[in-house]
Design a protein around this motif. Structure first.
Motif, PDB file in Angstrom:
ATOM      1  N   CYS A 430       3.722   5.542 -16.357  1.00 31.94           N
ATOM      2  CA  CYS A 430       3.438   4.375 -17.581  1.00 31.94           C
ATOM      3  C   CYS A 430       2.209   3.948 -16.487  1.00 31.94           C
ATOM      4  O   CYS A 430       2.034   3.155 -16.307  1.00 31.94           O
ATOM      5  N   LEU A 431       2.612   4.811 -15.577  1.00 33.22           N
ATOM      6  CA  LEU A 431       1.382   3.954 -13.704  1.00 33.22           C
ATOM      7  C   LEU A 431       0.183   3.970 -14.361  1.00 33.22           C
ATOM      8  O   LEU A 431      -0.242   4.517 -14.664  1.00 33.22           O
ATOM      9  N   PRO A 432       0.070   2.694 -13.704  1.00 25.44           N
ATOM     10  CA  PRO A 432      -1.680   2.825 -14.293  1.00 25.44           C
ATOM     11  C   PRO A 432      -2.096   3.472 -13.097  1.00 25.44           C
ATOM     12  O   PRO A 432      -2.790   2.429 -12.364  1.00 25.44           O
ATOM     13  N   LEU A 433      -2.600   4.340 -13.345  1.00 32.13           N
ATOM     14  CA  LEU A 433      -3.357   4.792 -12.499  1.00 32.13           C
ATOM     15  C   LEU A 433      -4.920   4.990 -12.321  1.00 32.13           C
ATOM     16  O   LEU A 433      -5.487   5.152 -11.583  1.00 32.13           O
ATOM     17  N   TYR A 442      -5.833  -5.047  -2.999  1.00 35.34           N
ATOM     18  CA  TYR A 442      -4.750  -5.031  -4.780  1.00 35.34           C
ATOM     19  C   TYR A 442      -4.450  -4.236  -5.131  1.00 35.34           C
ATOM     20  O   TYR A 442      -3.528  -3.326  -5.031  1.00 35.34           O
ATOM     21  N   GLN A 443      -5.517  -2.790  -4.745  1.00 36.93           N
ATOM     22  CA  GLN A 443      -5.864  -1.271  -5.560  1.00 36.93           C
ATOM     23  C   GLN A 443      -4.468  -0.651  -4.717  1.00 36.93           C
ATOM     24  O   GLN A 443      -4.386   0.553  -5.022  1.00 36.93           O
ATOM     25  N   TYR A 444      -4.770  -0.758  -3.486  1.00 39.04           N
ATOM     26  CA  TYR A 444      -4.489  -0.324  -2.095  1.00 39.04           C
ATOM     27  C   TYR A 444      -2.566  -0.661  -2.738  1.00 39.04           C
ATOM     28  O   TYR A 444      -2.108   0.621  -2.653  1.00 39.04           O
ATOM     29  N   LYS A 445      -2.032  -1.516  -2.783  1.00 35.44           N
ATOM     30  CA  LYS A 445      -0.974  -2.503  -3.108  1.00 35.44           C
ATOM     31  C   LYS A 445      -0.656  -1.233  -4.545  1.00 35.44           C
ATOM     32  O   LYS A 445       0.937  -0.995  -4.402  1.00 35.44           O
ATOM     33  N   GLN A 446      -0.858  -1.127  -5.524  1.00 34.49           N
ATOM     34  CA  GLN A 446      -1.045  -0.950  -6.304  1.00 34.49           C
ATOM     35  C   GLN A 446      -0.863   0.707  -6.518  1.00 34.49           C
ATOM     36  O   GLN A 446       0.077   1.569  -7.208  1.00 34.49           O
ATOM     37  N   TYR A 447      -1.578   1.397  -5.442  1.00 36.53           N
ATOM     38  CA  TYR A 447      -1.119   2.643  -5.213  1.00 36.53           C
ATOM     39  C   TYR A 447      -0.127   2.926  -4.889  1.00 36.53           C
ATOM     40  O   TYR A 447       0.542   4.209  -4.828  1.00 36.53           O
ATOM     41  N   LYS A 448       0.500   1.660  -3.685  1.00 31.61           N
ATOM     42  CA  LYS A 448       1.471   1.912  -2.727  1.00 31.61           C
ATOM     43  C   LYS A 448       2.816   2.012  -3.500  1.00 31.61           C
ATOM     44  O   LYS A 448       3.545   3.029  -3.644  1.00 31.61           O
TER      45      LYS A 448
END
Length: 650
Positions: A430-433, A442-448
């Motif tokens: 379910c990861l928001p890729l 923000y995107q880097y935080k989501q990536y991590k």
């Protein structure tokens, strides 16, 4: 002339059962511990899951089903005490008037849940919660399941789910057990734990009763698990021997097969356990203990009485083991009893028992390897672990579930890590890729965050978790990183690895021999030696685009070895590395041809491996070879609704 039963015969039989059927005491405790941890991860704020039946007690017998109890926390049954009121809870009370002991009707006291209210029937101005309507409401619209007794079961009968209710206090009809059990067994602490838990209610009434659809059976399933957990290994062996006699001998007689059940046998052992001191239940006394249990069973059938252990007023043989049925069953049992302990040899699982072969201590290494083999080949464990994936209701990262876990012994810590990893596998899909890039803060935080979840997914086997990370890098177009992880994953696919349903080779024996001296736990062995399948759920964000097809459910099970080389093909294709792309296709062909680390019995994932090969060949422009691979996939698994190869041939 009666048999002379020596301690040597008992010890030989004990050794045989440890090696071939039950496993060691350590193995049984491992299964119980895995059940407990897995139940924790399968539970939520509204439901508690309990693995019950023989497997829940640590026994995996041939032909057994997986029994799971799901306790509904949003319904509370009151016995004699009034609980603290909560408007979100439905409250029921017991009504035992004109009901057989061990059963009850459940009267509605308060409820606002419309689904529950629809399961109630009015009688004499009172509303009663119907067990029949409750099961029908759970089953509604699910064509893949049906009702069997108090349970909802799948078409193949592999798993039985019992949706139960809980009373947190001990009920008055079983209050005499408290004082009766003040003997040496069970201990005071165990008795108090049982009382503290209360009882459960399963949705089934007395067969033929005018109120059958409104009645519920009182269940002491948790209490019985606690009692069996106190058994010596010899007591458990006696239970296993009785079950073998029942399943392999008595049930094979068409006139007797439906008369007895395992619950009656368990009840008999409970009663005898009260009578005998624990010192009697020891390996060199196994056969006398077993014969005492068998003799008690004969006695119960002869007199048509088998009193419920907690509610003796409930004669479980009433209207069942009577008349002609009783006579036929009694004749069968008396014949078996006349053979003495040798009656067990009528079971094909134990017919090759030879006293002379087992009348010596078994080397610890042999027992260790045998326990590992039982885990690897355990059908019940395989199904039960899939159940964790099926009901991903618990957020392991935002609960206090692990708060008191890490202070326990190391093997328990490893088991929790194992099931956290399995749970992370569900979350990974379910990861928001879409936002998993590093273009801004923000995107880097989501990536991590995505990567952190995937890294938690590498502790339940040696390979599949790493391949999920490779899929993550592939989906985010980081092909070089993906290839690096794939190469690492392939390097771990060595001949000493284990996989479900396999037969151990000499290489495995040598590898395990080294580990046995360090007494590595099962969870540790699974992490470093086991190779699991790749599971890609429907709508998984980790599924490569090349696998997706409109009109398919896009749910896949791939052998890890095949998926590794397939993903390697895709990565090399996208970086225009033709030579390595061709090499990976050849490696994929070899892996499939040799069934390398693949379960032969798992036809679905074997067929999917050929589908992967077909897609890789199609991508490379070899359409005819691709077509042959798709046809091979369909030949192995000819289910056109669940095998995407069918649509790829159109």
């Amino acid at each position: 002339m009666a048999d002379i039963i020596t301690p040597n015969i008992s010890l030989a039989l004990y050794n045989y059962l440890c090696h071939n059927i039950v496993g060691t005491e350590e193995h049984v405790n491992t299964i119980r511990l895995m059940n407990t941890v897995r139940d924790n991860f399968s539970s939520s704020k509204s439901i508690t899951c309990i693995t019950s039946g023989s497997y829940g007690e640590g026994l995996e017998m041939r032909g057994s089903d997986l029994d799971i109890m799901r306790v509904m926390k949003f319904i509370d049954v009151n016995a004699d005490q009034q609980p603290d009121f909560d408007t979100s809870i439905t409250y029921l009370s017991m009504d035992t008037d004109d009901v057989k002991p061990g059963f009850t009707q459940l009267r509605l006291e308060y409820g606002r849940d419309q689904n529950i209210l629809e399961c109630c029937e009015e009688h004499n101005g009172e509303h009663y919660f119907s067990s029949a309507l409750y099961k029908g409401n759970i089953l509604f619209g699910d064509k893949d399941k049906h009702i069997r007794g108090p349970c909802i079961t799948d078409k193949k009968g592999v798993m039985d789910l019992a949706y139960t209710l809980h009373c947190k206090t001990w009920i008055s009809s079983a209050v005499n057990w408290i004082s009766r059990s003040s003997s040496s067994w069970p201990s005071h602490n165990v008795t108090q734990s049982i009382i503290k838990h209360g009882v459960l209610f399963v949705p089934i009434g007395v067969h033929g009763s005018p109120k059958e659809d409104l009645e519920w059976r009182v269940s002491f399933s948790v209490a019985e698990k606690l009692l069996i957990n106190t058994f010596t290994h010899t007591q458990l062996m006696c239970y296993a021997l009785l079950k073998l006699i029942l399943k392999d001998v008595i049930a094979n007689d068409s006139e007797c097969k439906d008369l007895l059940c395992s619950y009656f046998l368990k009840t008999i052992i409970f009663w005898i356990s009260e009578e005998l001191p624990s010192s009697v239940w020891k390996p060199d006394n196994l056969i006398p203990c077993f014969m005492r249990c068998l003799s008690r069973l004969v006695y119960c059938v002869e007199h048509s009485v088998c009193s419920h252990y907690f509610i003796p007023e409930n004669n479980m043989f009433e209207n069942k083991i009577e008349g002609l049925d009783r006579d036929v069953l009694l004749k069968k049992l008396n014949t078996l009893h006349s053979y003495g302990w040798r009656c067990i040899l009528f079971s094909d699982q134990i017919s090759n028992f030879d006293v002379s072969m087992w009348n010596f201590p078994i080397e610890p290494f042999i027992l260790y390897v045998n326990d590992v083999k039982k885990i690897v080949q355990s059908r019940m464990l395989y199904i039960a672990n899939s159940f964790v994936e099926t009901y991903p209701e618990l957020d392991i990262f935002n609960t206090g579930l692990l708060h008191n876990t890490w202070c326990h012994h190391f093997s328990l810590k490893q088991l929790y890590a194992y099931y956290i990893s399995q749970r992370s596998r569900s979350l990974a899909h379910c990861l928001p890729l879409d936002g998993a890039t590093i273009n801004n803060k923000y995107q880097y935080k989501q990536y991590k965050s995505c990567l952190s979840t995937l890294l938690t997914n590498v502790y339940h086997d040696a390979v599949s978790g790493w391949l999920m990370i490779a899929s993550f890098f592939y989906k985010t177009k980081q092909y070089r990183k993906a290839l690096h992880i794939i190469r690492y994953s392939i390097s771990k696919c060595t001949l000493n690895k284990l996989f479900f349903g396999m037969t151990l080779s000499e290489i495995h024996y040598q590898s395990l021999k080294l580990l046995s001296f360090n007494k590595k736990s099962v969870a540790y062995l699974l992490k470093i030696l086991f190779v699991d399948r790749i599971q890609l759920t429907e709508n998984s964000t980790l599924t490569p685009e090349e696998l997706l097809m409109e009109g398919c459910n896009n749910k896949y099970y791939f052998p890890s070895t095949a998926y590794a080389y397939f993903l390697s093909v895709l990565c090399h294709y996208h970086v225009n590395d033709v030579r390595h792309c061709q090499d990976s296709i050849q490696d994929l062909k070899i892996v499939i041809g040799e069934r390398y680390l693949m379960v032969n019995a798992d036809v679905w994932s074997t067929a999917e491996a050929y589908t992967l090969l077909g897609i890789a060949l199609q991508l490379f422009g070899d359409n005819e070879s691709a077509r042959q691979a798709f046809l091979q996939s369909l030949e192995i698994f000819p289910d056109e609704l669940n095998n995407s190869a069918a649509m790829r041939l159109l």
